[in-house]
Design an enzyme around this catalytic site. Structure first.
Site, PDB file in Angstrom:
ATOM      1  N   GLY A 258      -8.791  -7.507  27.469  1.00 24.07           N
ATOM      2  CA  GLY A 258      -9.718  -7.988  28.496  1.00 24.07           C
ATOM      3  C   GLY A 258      -9.998  -6.936  29.552  1.00 24.07           C
ATOM      4  N   CYS A 259      -8.957  -6.220  29.954  1.00 23.60           N
ATOM      5  CA  CYS A 259      -9.096  -5.205  31.002  1.00 23.60           C
ATOM      6  C   CYS A 259      -9.929  -4.022  30.511  1.00 23.60           C
ATOM      7  CB  CYS A 259      -7.721  -4.737  31.469  1.00 23.60           C
ATOM      8  SG  CYS A 259      -6.746  -6.091  32.198  1.00 23.60           S
TER       9      CYS A 259
END
Length: 159
Positions: free
Chosen positions: A46-47
């Site tokens: 996600g990051c």
């Protein structure tokens, strides 16, 4: 656990180490908008997706006069590796003691599969040229977030 900083409030000051070397102080960016986003960990799915979205839209963001800064508890060596691997074109700031995340309210209790822990809640703050928080996203969903941020900066610069 601290409360969230809300739109209209003065952005908490910070002075954090950057993966580029040296430190970045919020007050030195006064006069133009700042996109300050908090993310849990370098090089996680996600990051990475979020960072790459900001990377890919960075020209648009720069044209609006804004600066993007990513903040996580990772150290500058981890940030530098992450930045190089994905050719990120904005600074990543190290907040190992999560003091800045706490000041903004991004350091929260998290519940992962019934296990309670403290960590970064993915969140973004757009700070206006005067140092006030203009827009807050408390639980960022990565898909489409870059466009929401650009729209918020546009609303600021057109006001």
């Amino acid at each position: 656990m601290s409360d969230w900083i809300e739109a209209g409030q003065k952005a908490p000051a910070f002075h954090l180490a950057s993966d580029e070397g040296g430190k970045i102080r919020l007050s030195s960016l006064k006069g133009s908008p700042v996109v300050l986003y908090f993310y849990p960990k370098d090089d996680t799915p996600g990051c990475t997706k979020e960072a790459c979205a900001f990377r890919d839209r960075s020209e648009e963001i720069k044209e609006l006069g804004a600066t993007v800064l990513g903040v996580s508890p990772d150290d500058t060596a981890s940030h530098a590796k992450f930045r190089t691997k994905y050719e990120l074109n904005f600074p990543l700031l190290a907040d190992p003691d999560h003091k800045v995340a706490e000041a903004y309210g991004a350091w929260r209790e998290k519940n992962m599969y019934g296990k309670i822990s403290m960590g970064i809640q993915r969140s973004t703050f757009v700070i206006d040229a005067e140092g006030k928080v203009a827009k807050v996203w408390k639980r960022v969903k990565v898909d489409g977030h870059d466009q929401h941020v650009i729209d918020a900066i546009k609303a600021l610069t057109e006001a």
